[in-house]
Design an enzyme around this catalytic site. Structure first.
Site, PDB file in Angstrom:
ATOM      1  N   ASP A  93       0.870  -1.169   0.000  1.00 44.06           N
ATOM      2  CA  ASP A  93       0.000   0.000   0.000  1.00 44.06           C
ATOM      3  C   ASP A  93       0.913   1.227   0.000  1.00 44.06           C
ATOM      4  O   ASP A  93       2.122   1.130   0.244  1.00 44.06           O
ATOM      5  CB  ASP A  93      -0.958  -0.035   1.199  1.00 44.06           C
ATOM      6  N   ASP A 128      -3.604   7.178  -3.744  1.00 41.58           N
ATOM      7  CA  ASP A 128      -4.969   7.607  -4.069  1.00 41.58           C
ATOM      8  C   ASP A 128      -5.510   8.541  -2.987  1.00 41.58           C
ATOM      9  O   ASP A 128      -4.907   8.690  -1.932  1.00 41.58           O
ATOM     10  CB  ASP A 128      -5.882   6.366  -4.210  1.00 41.58           C
ATOM     11  N   GLY A 195     -11.667   3.622   0.781  1.00 46.62           N
ATOM     12  CA  GLY A 195     -12.473   4.575   1.549  1.00 46.62           C
ATOM     13  C   GLY A 195     -13.597   3.942   2.343  1.00 46.62           C
ATOM     14  O   GLY A 195     -14.570   4.613   2.685  1.00 46.62           O
TER      15      GLY A 195
HETATM   16  N1  GUN Z   1      -6.426   1.153   3.142  1.00 48.86           N
HETATM   17  C1  GUN Z   1      -7.674   1.252   3.614  1.00 48.86           C
HETATM   18  N2  GUN Z   1      -8.407   2.059   2.811  1.00 48.86           N
HETATM   19  C2  GUN Z   1      -7.607   2.465   1.812  1.00 48.86           C
HETATM   20  C3  GUN Z   1      -7.801   3.288   0.664  1.00 48.86           C
HETATM   21  O1  GUN Z   1      -8.878   3.835   0.407  1.00 48.86           O
HETATM   22  N3  GUN Z   1      -6.711   3.466  -0.152  1.00 48.86           N
HETATM   23  C4  GUN Z   1      -5.496   2.877   0.105  1.00 48.86           C
HETATM   24  N4  GUN Z   1      -4.501   3.071  -0.747  1.00 48.86           N
HETATM   25  N5  GUN Z   1      -5.317   2.090   1.169  1.00 48.86           N
HETATM   26  C5  GUN Z   1      -6.352   1.892   2.014  1.00 48.86           C
END
Ligand code: GUN
Length: 623
Positions: A93, A128, A195
């Site tokens: 992430d 994002d 989100g």
């Molecule tokens: N982890 C939990 N929600 C999100 C999200 O909306 N975007 C990203 N990149 N990681 C997340």
């Protein structure tokens, strides 16, 4: 790195739910599945234990790695897999969630993605914009468009690496559709729904139903869909039912640190637990008393192990349910375990009409009829479409019809001596009597014992026979499968029907000594032969009932080999999964008759796998 794509291969399905697999440079990931969240600073469970439970992929945070000099150096030098000590798929992430929690991060989008590539992540994520459920429509729209822009910024990288493109849009259905469409049209090879953590934490499952469904229906089905943060076993089955393939979750650690045990239907505080559930992996090593007396660090690690196992156990059940085609039933019964799940289930019912086209013509398992909610399910909606207009039919009583038992006395002495429309009362839905055998009219299990109301028709031998029940049945079922009016053309008055000696049911239909079709005993539907296919081809126009393949593919298909997705040029968008279809070449010549593996809407999305299995082909009849 090879030129990348994480294209889904589908192995089993039930509506939007699917068992599939995708491949990265570190092997296959079987879906639905979960990526346990690993914080490189804090190791709670040994990787070997995770693997033993079924972990094929994990997710970690590149932002945390980048901010810690030691982790960063090690990751850049030896790669992420060495840093984590895991040889399977690793997704990273970007720091978006930290940005949402802390109000910003110090890195830019492009260098965030480049860093993930440099440390050899299998699936990297753009930075994002996290749109929260309380955002205004305007703000959420900006988040959607900015997220898309950020993908465009790195589109050159996405040509050769797997980049995930999150779908944002808060609780707004139009924005989720917009975001899913925008991201699907990029080179993003993986589509997480973002989100949603606040909604998951607040058990706002009805909102999640809308969000997942809008995102899924507007997305490219060949790409895996992930639910960011959605790893509580309570909601996973429902998410899979709506088309989610992958989850990630830190909940197994979070709940452990809160001294809580995860169950498939909720959580319990350790202090309140007297017995470990029989399936817990901890049973072999500890009594509940021993666990309670462990010191904090060890206790958290032990509870995290239990919690992760609970998640994998639920996933295994979900996959089994898809294989046996009982996921809907599973979710229906599970929805009674929490009011939020029940209201979410009712929300799904409001979408039944939209998801009905993805449901198979028939399923391996009978339909469990629980009550009026079943009539509002996708199969209920499908049957409701068969209801004739009020006042144009008479309804049979349950003495003349019960599932799998139509009174032959009624057929011979009433039906065949009349031109009237007759319906059966199928748990409140009025279904034309000719459809008595099709799935799920006959393949149904219910607990009702009450007699259904209707008219009991008295025999009247005074009239002549004016129609043939079996012929009418064939035509009705064919109209349902292949389009209104086509039944009569495929099965003309002079066709010959053979019936089973044992059951009296239709088996084959032929004309001029060639067999046109058979009627299947297990689902009551018609299977066309090549001759039957020729008849249908003659009468159905345009793309109706057709899958048009490339000329090259047609050569193979004419020898009985399956149609692969990548060779489909055009198709009828209304194809029902598992229904018979006509396979035609680019000149619209009939090559084969086969069974569609997916719905018409999905057929040109997939790139990998079989679109149509061939039952009969042209060379068979000419050789
Ligand atoms: N982890 C939990 N929600 C999100 C999200 O909306 N975007 C990203 N990149 N990681 C997340």
């Amino acid at each position: 790195m090879t030129g990348q794509s994480l294209t889904m291969q589908i192995l089993h399905r039930e509506g939007l739910a699917r068992i599939g697999r995708f491949k990265t440079d570190h092997g296959y990931v079987d879906t639905p599945n979960i990526m346990p969240v690993i914080n490189p600073n804090l190791r709670t469970i040994p990787i070997d234990t995770m693997k033993k439970f079924g972990t094929q992929a994990i997710i970690t945070n590149s932002y945390i790695i980048r901010r810690n000099q030691d982790l960063k150096d090690e990751a850049l030098k030896n790669g992420l897999h060495s840093l984590i000590g895991f040889d399977g798929t690793i997704m990273t992430d970007s720091g978006t969630f930290q940005s949402y929690v802390y109000g910003g991060v110090e890195y830019e989008n492009r260098d965030t993605v480049e860093f993930q590539i440099d440390i050899k992540s299998d699936i990297s994520t753009i930075l994002d914009i996290f749109s929260t459920p309380s955002d205004s429509h305007e703000k959420a729209r900006l988040a959607v468009d900015e997220t898309h822009k950020r993908f465009e910024e790195i589109k050159d990288i996405a040509k050769s690496h797997n980049i995930s493109g999150p779908i944002q849009g808060s609780i707004y259905r139009d924005l989720r559709r917009r975001s899913a469409k925008l991201m699907s049209d990029t080179d993003a090879s993986y589509l997480p729904i973002g989100g949603v953590v606040p909604l998951l934490e607040q058990y706002k499952y009805s909102n999640l139903v809308d969000i997942i469904l809008e995102s899924k229906l507007a997305s490219d089905f060949s790409k895996p869909v992930h639910l960011f943060g959605g790893g509580h076993p309570m909601f996973m089955g429902m998410a899979v039912l709506l088309g989610v393939d992958m989850f990630d979750s830190a909940s197994y650690v979070k709940y452990a640190r809160d001294d809580r045990l995860l169950y498939t239907e909720g959580t319990r505080y350790l202090a309140d637990v007297t017995e470990l559930p029989y399936w817990s992996p901890l049973n072999e090593r500890f009594t509940i008393k021993e666990i309670k007396s462990l010191e904090e660090k060890e206790r958290y690690s032990i509870l995290a192990e239990h919690n992760l196992f609970a998640i994998f156990q639920e996933l295994s059940e979900i996959r089994e349910r898809i294989r046996e085609n009982t996921l809907w039933q599973y979710i229906e019964s599970k929805s009674r375990s929490h009011p939020s799940l029940y209201s979410a289930f009712k929300r799904i019912l409001t979408h039944s009409k939209r998801i009905e086209p993805y449901f198979e013509l028939y399923r391996k398992s009978p339909l469990f009829h629980f009550g009026t909610e079943t009539n509002r399910s996708p199969y209920g909606i499908r049957l409701k479409k068969l209801e004739p207009e009020k006042g144009t039919y008479s309804t049979l009583s349950s003495r003349e019809w019960k599932p799998a038992r139509l009174s032959q006395d009624f057929v011979r002495n009433v039906y065949e001596k009349s031109e009237e429309n007759f319906c059966i009362n199928w748990y409140g839905l009025k279904i034309p009597v000719e459809m008595e055998e099709i799935y799920p009219v006959e393949q149904v299990i219910s607990g009702y014992e009450k007699e259904t109301k209707g008219t009991l028709f008295r025999r009247d031998n005074g009239y002549e026979k004016v129609r043939n029940f079996n012929l009418e049945k064939l035509r009705r079922v064919a109209d349902f499968q292949f389009g209104k009016g086509n039944g009569k053309s495929i099965f003309p008055d002079d066709c010959k029907i053979t019936v089973s000696k044992a059951t009296g049911r239709i088996r084959t239909i032929s004309r001029n000594d060639s067999i046109l079709a058979t009627m299947r005993a297990h689902d009551g539907f018609i299977g066309l032969t090549f001759e039957g296919g020729l008849k249908l081809h003659e009468v159905s126009k345009g793309m109706n009932n057709r899958v048009m393949v490339t000329r090259e593919s047609a050569t193979y298909n004419s020898q009985g080999k399956s149609v692969f997705f990548k060779f489909v040029e055009q198709n009828d968008m209304g194809i029902i999964p598992l229904n018979d279809v006509l396979v035609v070449d680019p000149d619209d010549s009939l090559i084969a008759v086969g069974r569609a593996m997916v719905s018409g809407r999905e057929m040109r999305m997939y790139k990998d796998g079989v679109a149509v299995t061939i039952n009969h082909h042209i060379q068979e009849t000419t050789s």
